[in-house]
Design a protein around this motif. Structure first.
Motif, mmCIF file in Angstrom:
data_model
loop_
_atom_site.group_PDB
_atom_site.id
_atom_site.type_symbol
_atom_site.label_atom_id
_atom_site.label_comp_id
_atom_site.label_asym_id
_atom_site.label_seq_id
_atom_site.Cartn_x
_atom_site.Cartn_y
_atom_site.Cartn_z
ATOM 1 N N GLU A 110 0.835 -1.204 0.000
ATOM 2 C CA GLU A 110 0.000 0.000 0.000
ATOM 3 C C GLU A 110 0.869 1.254 0.000
ATOM 4 O O GLU A 110 0.591 2.217 -0.716
ATOM 5 N N ILE A 111 1.926 1.237 0.814
ATOM 6 C CA ILE A 111 2.844 2.378 0.864
ATOM 7 C C ILE A 111 3.487 2.571 -0.500
ATOM 8 O O ILE A 111 3.609 3.699 -0.993
ATOM 9 N N LEU A 112 3.880 1.476 -1.127
ATOM 10 C CA LEU A 112 4.495 1.550 -2.448
ATOM 11 C C LEU A 112 3.506 2.125 -3.463
ATOM 12 O O LEU A 112 3.857 3.002 -4.264
ATOM 13 N N LYS A 113 2.261 1.654 -3.408
ATOM 14 C CA LYS A 113 1.242 2.182 -4.319
ATOM 15 C C LYS A 113 1.039 3.676 -4.089
ATOM 16 O O LYS A 113 0.956 4.460 -5.047
ATOM 17 N N LEU A 114 0.931 4.061 -2.812
ATOM 18 C CA LEU A 114 0.751 5.478 -2.503
ATOM 19 C C LEU A 114 1.951 6.287 -2.977
ATOM 20 O O LEU A 114 1.794 7.383 -3.532
ATOM 21 N N SER A 115 3.157 5.756 -2.751
ATOM 22 C CA SER A 115 4.372 6.465 -3.176
ATOM 23 C C SER A 115 4.387 6.639 -4.689
ATOM 24 O O SER A 115 4.717 7.717 -5.197
ATOM 25 N N LYS A 116 4.038 5.568 -5.407
ATOM 26 C CA LYS A 116 4.020 5.661 -6.870
ATOM 27 C C LYS A 116 2.978 6.679 -7.329
ATOM 28 O O LYS A 116 3.231 7.470 -8.237
ATOM 29 N N ALA A 117 1.807 6.628 -6.694
ATOM 30 C CA ALA A 117 0.747 7.572 -7.071
ATOM 31 C C ALA A 117 1.195 9.002 -6.795
ATOM 32 O O ALA A 117 0.973 9.896 -7.628
ATOM 33 N N GLN A 118 1.820 9.234 -5.638
ATOM 34 C CA GLN A 118 2.280 10.582 -5.297
ATOM 35 C C GLN A 118 3.381 11.032 -6.251
ATOM 36 O O GLN A 118 3.395 12.193 -6.691
ATOM 37 N N SER A 119 4.318 10.128 -6.562
ATOM 38 C CA SER A 119 5.398 10.521 -7.467
ATOM 39 C C SER A 119 4.842 10.820 -8.862
ATOM 40 O O SER A 119 5.287 11.764 -9.527
ATOM 41 N N GLU A 120 3.842 10.050 -9.295
ATOM 42 C CA GLU A 120 3.200 10.297 -10.591
ATOM 43 C C GLU A 120 2.496 11.655 -10.574
ATOM 44 O O GLU A 120 2.574 12.430 -11.532
ATOM 45 N N GLU A 121 1.829 11.938 -9.473
ATOM 46 C CA GLU A 121 1.140 13.223 -9.316
ATOM 47 C C GLU A 121 2.146 14.378 -9.368
ATOM 48 O O GLU A 121 1.919 15.387 -10.046
ATOM 49 N N ILE A 122 3.243 14.222 -8.629
ATOM 50 C CA ILE A 122 4.278 15.270 -8.591
ATOM 51 C C ILE A 122 4.884 15.469 -9.975
ATOM 52 O O ILE A 122 5.087 16.598 -10.426
ATOM 53 N N ARG A 123 5.146 14.339 -10.673
ATOM 54 C CA ARG A 123 5.737 14.440 -12.010
ATOM 55 C C ARG A 123 4.773 15.125 -12.976
ATOM 56 O O ARG A 123 5.167 15.989 -13.760
ATOM 57 N N ASN A 124 3.490 14.749 -12.887
ATOM 58 C CA ASN A 124 2.497 15.392 -13.756
ATOM 59 C C ASN A 124 2.394 16.886 -13.447
ATOM 60 O O ASN A 124 2.292 17.714 -14.361
ATOM 61 N N ALA A 125 2.409 17.233 -12.158
ATOM 62 C CA ALA A 125 2.358 18.647 -11.768
ATOM 63 C C ALA A 125 3.593 19.382 -12.284
ATOM 64 O O ALA A 125 3.493 20.509 -12.792
ATOM 65 N N ALA A 126 4.764 18.737 -12.191
ATOM 66 C CA ALA A 126 5.997 19.361 -12.684
ATOM 67 C C ALA A 126 5.932 19.538 -14.199
ATOM 68 O O ALA A 126 6.352 20.587 -14.728
ATOM 69 N N ASP A 127 5.398 18.530 -14.902
ATOM 70 C CA ASP A 127 5.253 18.650 -16.356
ATOM 71 C C ASP A 127 4.315 19.803 -16.710
ATOM 72 O O ASP A 127 4.593 20.586 -17.633
ATOM 73 N N ARG A 128 3.177 19.897 -15.973
ATOM 74 C CA ARG A 128 2.234 21.005 -16.223
ATOM 75 C C ARG A 128 2.905 22.354 -15.962
ATOM 76 O O ARG A 128 2.773 23.298 -16.755
ATOM 77 N N ASP A 129 3.632 22.419 -14.810
ATOM 78 C CA ASP A 129 4.308 23.677 -14.480
ATOM 79 C C ASP A 129 5.346 24.035 -15.535
ATOM 80 O O ASP A 129 5.464 25.207 -15.941
ATOM 81 N N ALA A 130 6.102 23.034 -15.987
ATOM 82 C CA ALA A 130 7.126 23.283 -17.008
ATOM 83 C C ALA A 130 6.476 23.756 -18.308
ATOM 84 O O ALA A 130 6.960 24.692 -18.969
#
Length: 182
Positions: free
Chosen positions: A109-129
């Motif tokens: 579950e922690i791994l899933k949450l971590s992956k989801a959060q990292s995906e969210e952060i990456r998507n946010a960074a892509d949008r910001d970029a």
């Protein structure tokens, strides 16, 4: 039949019978005891040995039965102890497996949450970029547009200035701006 045992039983019967005097049931106690002793003495030695062998065999069998009973009881107790120990060990192993499973599920579950959060952060960074790139491009476009306006005004001023200079000196033919660029 064991003759010696029968003789022993007869002796006990005479000894236990209450004495009403020297004679019991019309028998002299001492005389009966004497006769029993004579019968014993007259038995052949093989008969006595056989009786002793039978008695020894019975004693050995009784001892063996007791030993077997005690061994069986001990084996039952040992089996019950081992069964209880195995049950405890099984319960301990099951508990460890349950804890390990819970840990693995939690880690998953922690791994899933971590992956989801990292995906969210990456998507946010892509949008910001992307937004920053668009902002930078818009800024560059605006600056270039302003520069173009300024340059256009400067070119217009230069053209006017050139026309004034040429009018004042001589009649020189003025080339339009497009022709001058070619």
């Amino acid at each position: 039949m064991d003759i010696l045992r029968l003789l022993d039983d007869l002796s006990l019967l005479i000894d236990r019978t209450p004495a009403v005097g020297p004679i019991t049931w019309g028998l002299d106690r001492d005389e009966v005891s004497m006769q029993i002793s004579k019968i014993r003495a007259s038995l052949p030695p093989d008969q006595k040995a056989a009786v002793n062998n039978v008695r020894e065999s019975e004693r050995i069998m009784d001892t063996a039965k007791e030993d077997a009973s005690m061994t069986l009881e001990s084996a039952k107790k040992e089996a019950e102890r081992m069964l209880a120990e195995m049950r405890r060990e099984g319960e301990r192993i099951i508990e460890q497996a349950r804890l390990q499973q819970e840990k693995m599920v939690a880690e998953s579950e922690i791994l899933k949450l971590s992956k989801a959060q990292s995906e969210e952060i990456r998507n946010a960074a892509d949008r910001d970029a992307m937004n920053m790139r668009r902002g930078a491009e818009k800024y560059a476009y605006d600056v270039l547009s302003q520069l173009e306006n300024v340059v256009g005004k400067v070119m217009t001023s230069i053209e006017k200035g050139k026309q004034e200079v040429y009018r004042a000196d001589a009649p020189v033919q003025v080339l339009p701006r497009e022709k001058a660029r070619v």
